[in-house]
Design a protein around this motif. Sequence first.
Motif, mmCIF file in Angstrom:
data_model
loop_
_atom_site.group_PDB
_atom_site.id
_atom_site.type_symbol
_atom_site.label_atom_id
_atom_site.label_comp_id
_atom_site.label_asym_id
_atom_site.label_seq_id
_atom_site.Cartn_x
_atom_site.Cartn_y
_atom_site.Cartn_z
ATOM 1 N N GLU A 186 0.836 -1.193 0.000
ATOM 2 C CA GLU A 186 0.000 0.000 0.000
ATOM 3 C C GLU A 186 0.871 1.243 0.000
ATOM 4 O O GLU A 186 1.830 1.345 0.766
ATOM 5 N N LEU A 187 0.544 2.192 -0.854
ATOM 6 C CA LEU A 187 1.327 3.422 -0.952
ATOM 7 C C LEU A 187 1.025 4.335 0.223
ATOM 8 O O LEU A 187 -0.084 4.338 0.766
ATOM 9 N N SER A 188 2.029 5.138 0.594
ATOM 10 C CA SER A 188 1.774 6.168 1.601
ATOM 11 C C SER A 188 0.871 7.221 0.979
ATOM 12 O O SER A 188 0.755 7.347 -0.237
ATOM 13 N N GLY A 189 0.223 8.017 1.825
ATOM 14 C CA GLY A 189 -0.664 9.054 1.325
ATOM 15 C C GLY A 189 0.053 10.023 0.418
ATOM 16 O O GLY A 189 -0.457 10.399 -0.650
ATOM 17 N N ASP A 190 1.284 10.447 0.798
ATOM 18 C CA ASP A 190 2.045 11.380 -0.020
ATOM 19 C C ASP A 190 2.413 10.771 -1.364
ATOM 20 O O ASP A 190 2.347 11.436 -2.403
ATOM 21 N N ALA A 191 2.812 9.520 -1.358
ATOM 22 C CA ALA A 191 3.186 8.860 -2.607
ATOM 23 C C ALA A 191 1.995 8.766 -3.546
ATOM 24 O O ALA A 191 2.119 8.971 -4.766
ATOM 25 N N ARG A 192 0.817 8.462 -2.995
ATOM 26 C CA ARG A 192 -0.372 8.360 -3.836
ATOM 27 C C ARG A 192 -0.694 9.706 -4.485
ATOM 28 O O ARG A 192 -1.052 9.778 -5.670
ATOM 29 N N VAL A 193 -0.544 10.786 -3.714
ATOM 30 C CA VAL A 193 -0.797 12.122 -4.259
ATOM 31 C C VAL A 193 0.159 12.416 -5.406
ATOM 32 O O VAL A 193 -0.235 12.922 -6.459
ATOM 33 N N ALA A 253 11.868 12.291 -1.375
ATOM 34 C CA ALA A 253 11.811 12.263 -2.830
ATOM 35 C C ALA A 253 11.060 11.014 -3.284
ATOM 36 O O ALA A 253 10.901 10.046 -2.531
ATOM 37 N N TRP A 254 10.609 11.061 -4.550
ATOM 38 C CA TRP A 254 9.862 9.958 -5.132
ATOM 39 C C TRP A 254 10.340 9.746 -6.571
ATOM 40 O O TRP A 254 10.747 10.705 -7.239
ATOM 41 N N SER A 255 10.286 8.512 -7.039
ATOM 42 C CA SER A 255 10.602 8.202 -8.430
ATOM 43 C C SER A 255 9.457 7.415 -9.045
ATOM 44 O O SER A 255 8.882 6.527 -8.408
ATOM 45 N N ILE A 256 9.139 7.758 -10.295
ATOM 46 C CA ILE A 256 8.025 7.130 -11.003
ATOM 47 C C ILE A 256 8.535 6.507 -12.302
ATOM 48 O O ILE A 256 9.427 7.050 -12.952
ATOM 49 N N GLY A 257 7.974 5.376 -12.662
ATOM 50 C CA GLY A 257 8.347 4.732 -13.911
ATOM 51 C C GLY A 257 7.623 3.416 -14.084
ATOM 52 O O GLY A 257 6.690 3.097 -13.337
ATOM 53 N N PHE A 258 8.081 2.653 -15.087
ATOM 54 C CA PHE A 258 7.467 1.374 -15.427
ATOM 55 C C PHE A 258 8.454 0.239 -15.158
ATOM 56 O O PHE A 258 9.144 -0.216 -16.075
ATOM 57 N N THR A 304 8.135 4.878 -6.196
ATOM 58 C CA THR A 304 8.927 4.482 -5.032
ATOM 59 C C THR A 304 9.239 5.728 -4.211
ATOM 60 O O THR A 304 9.257 6.847 -4.732
ATOM 61 N N GLU A 305 9.493 5.525 -2.955
ATOM 62 C CA GLU A 305 9.690 6.629 -2.027
ATOM 63 C C GLU A 305 11.060 6.506 -1.369
ATOM 64 O O GLU A 305 11.495 5.405 -1.035
ATOM 65 N N GLY A 306 11.747 7.621 -1.185
ATOM 66 C CA GLY A 306 13.065 7.583 -0.561
ATOM 67 C C GLY A 306 13.536 8.964 -0.170
ATOM 68 O O GLY A 306 12.739 9.858 0.108
ATOM 69 N N VAL A 307 14.848 9.141 -0.191
ATOM 70 C CA VAL A 307 15.479 10.394 0.216
ATOM 71 C C VAL A 307 16.519 10.778 -0.828
ATOM 72 O O VAL A 307 17.263 9.923 -1.316
ATOM 73 N N ALA A 308 16.555 12.050 -1.194
ATOM 74 C CA ALA A 308 17.618 12.564 -2.061
ATOM 75 C C ALA A 308 18.800 12.946 -1.184
ATOM 76 O O ALA A 308 18.631 13.620 -0.162
ATOM 77 N N ASN A 309 19.989 12.501 -1.573
ATOM 78 C CA ASN A 309 21.179 12.722 -0.747
ATOM 79 C C ASN A 309 22.213 13.619 -1.418
ATOM 80 O O ASN A 309 23.409 13.477 -1.172
ATOM 81 N N GLY A 310 21.768 14.515 -2.278
ATOM 82 C CA GLY A 310 22.686 15.461 -2.896
ATOM 83 C C GLY A 310 23.524 14.820 -3.973
ATOM 84 O O GLY A 310 23.401 13.627 -4.292
ATOM 85 N N LEU A 311 24.414 15.629 -4.554
ATOM 86 C CA LEU A 311 25.275 15.153 -5.629
ATOM 87 C C LEU A 311 26.294 14.150 -5.111
ATOM 88 O O LEU A 311 26.835 14.301 -4.006
ATOM 89 N N VAL A 312 26.568 13.134 -5.906
ATOM 90 C CA VAL A 312 27.600 12.160 -5.571
ATOM 91 C C VAL A 312 28.959 12.855 -5.618
ATOM 92 O O VAL A 312 29.280 13.555 -6.583
ATOM 93 N N GLU A 313 29.753 12.703 -4.573
ATOM 94 C CA GLU A 313 31.061 13.343 -4.524
ATOM 95 C C GLU A 313 32.057 12.614 -5.426
ATOM 96 O O GLU A 313 31.918 11.431 -5.722
ATOM 97 N N ASN A 314 33.076 13.351 -5.860
ATOM 98 C CA ASN A 314 34.189 12.788 -6.641
ATOM 99 C C ASN A 314 33.715 12.077 -7.901
ATOM 100 O O ASN A 314 34.211 11.007 -8.255
#
Length: 462
Positions: A61-68, A173-178, A187-197
Amino acid sequence: MKLARLVVAVLICGSATAVVAPAEDPRASTEVPTGSPPAQQVPDADAVDAAAVDADIANQELSGDARVRLDAARDAVVQIRGFFDKSASSAFHGSGFAVDDGRRIVTNYHVVAQAVLYPRQYRLEFLASDGRKGPVHVLAIDVRNDLAVVAAETLELQPLKLRSEIPAQGERAWSIGFPLNLGLAITEGVANGLVENSMEQRIHYTGAINGGMSGGPALDARGRVYGVNVSLVTGRQLVGFVVPAKHIPALLARASEPLDPTLSAQQLRKRVTAQVLAYEAEVLEAPSGATRTQDVRGYTLPMQISRHVECSTVDEPSPHMRVRVEAVSCWIPARISVQAGVNVAGFSMQHRILQSMGLHPLQFERQVNRLAEAPRRSGAPAYVAPFACSDALVSLDGFDARISTCLRQYRLFAGLFDFDVTVVGVDDAKQALVSRLVLQGVGFESGKRIMERYLGALQWTP
């Protein structure tokens, strides 16, 4: 440096037979970083397990925010499918989303690469969430950032808004696709900024990005697109990457003068090659001032022969109990993909100092030669010509060396080459240098310049 240039000239001339005319192979692999596998590929056990995990995720089941987020973006996201010749079943698929006026769709370059490189063999179609489908054509590509813009004449979608700023570390953050054949998913997660190096700009995303989600939108808390799903690290949990959305406007500007659909495959490949060479010029740029070196047991070893090189020193496991190996490994943490399974603009260098711990000189020489004869990087015959190699005994700065130089050309990208150079010091019966330089998918002149800097910096002080 003059000596290094002479050595390079001699070795390159000896490898000239590596240059061949480009050849076209319409059966090229369709496997992509996070795209669907080729239709004929039999999944291994790990792939089956991954599919089961994806199915479990899809049923949660999706979270409420993800469904929105999903409901708001649903009408803007499409599946991009590739078909071989007149086949009714897709060979590969990815995702895309509408921007600008709703007629342009952003996706990954690697999703559409087969259609760009083999325009007579592959065709592209969209499949919208409401079941509409139809042909799409490529307007513009950005190989470095793995982006493309496509369009369908009969399609107009509700566009998503772009966010040019990089999310702060820790933003939701969220990502959408097929993913696979599970339909539209989020899918639901967290953005962690630019990858260093990293030479390529990538944002680390902790949510799942699965096969087929490539090219889909990565959304922030306000539903804006902060990036494009691009890849994941296999064998790791929830380590995915997103291309920042700030690269999209420049590509859209180029799409205003779209690729001519009448261009031949050879002309399209030249455009891809030109983008690779422009990127490579930055990646392989010489450092300011002299090449940085490191002294190891009398040898002066090149380290930062390009300003983006990173190095580490390790006490490597020995091939023999009476041989000690001290190794320095260097690399550039950057490569780009020109087609499925073909990465270019790569650089690696490894120096090994071997010390005999009481071995007979002939036994020690055997161990040195075995290490020097390590297999070269393989490559599918459809993509690269065979290596042509040249061996020579030359005098470098302070020591004599046996040098093997191997060169091969890419079949589809006539301006790109692989260089594989091995240097073996032959002056000391108790200590030896085995050094190797590998350049992957670089321009011929760039490869020669890197070889000159590499050989010119090698020294030995007895």
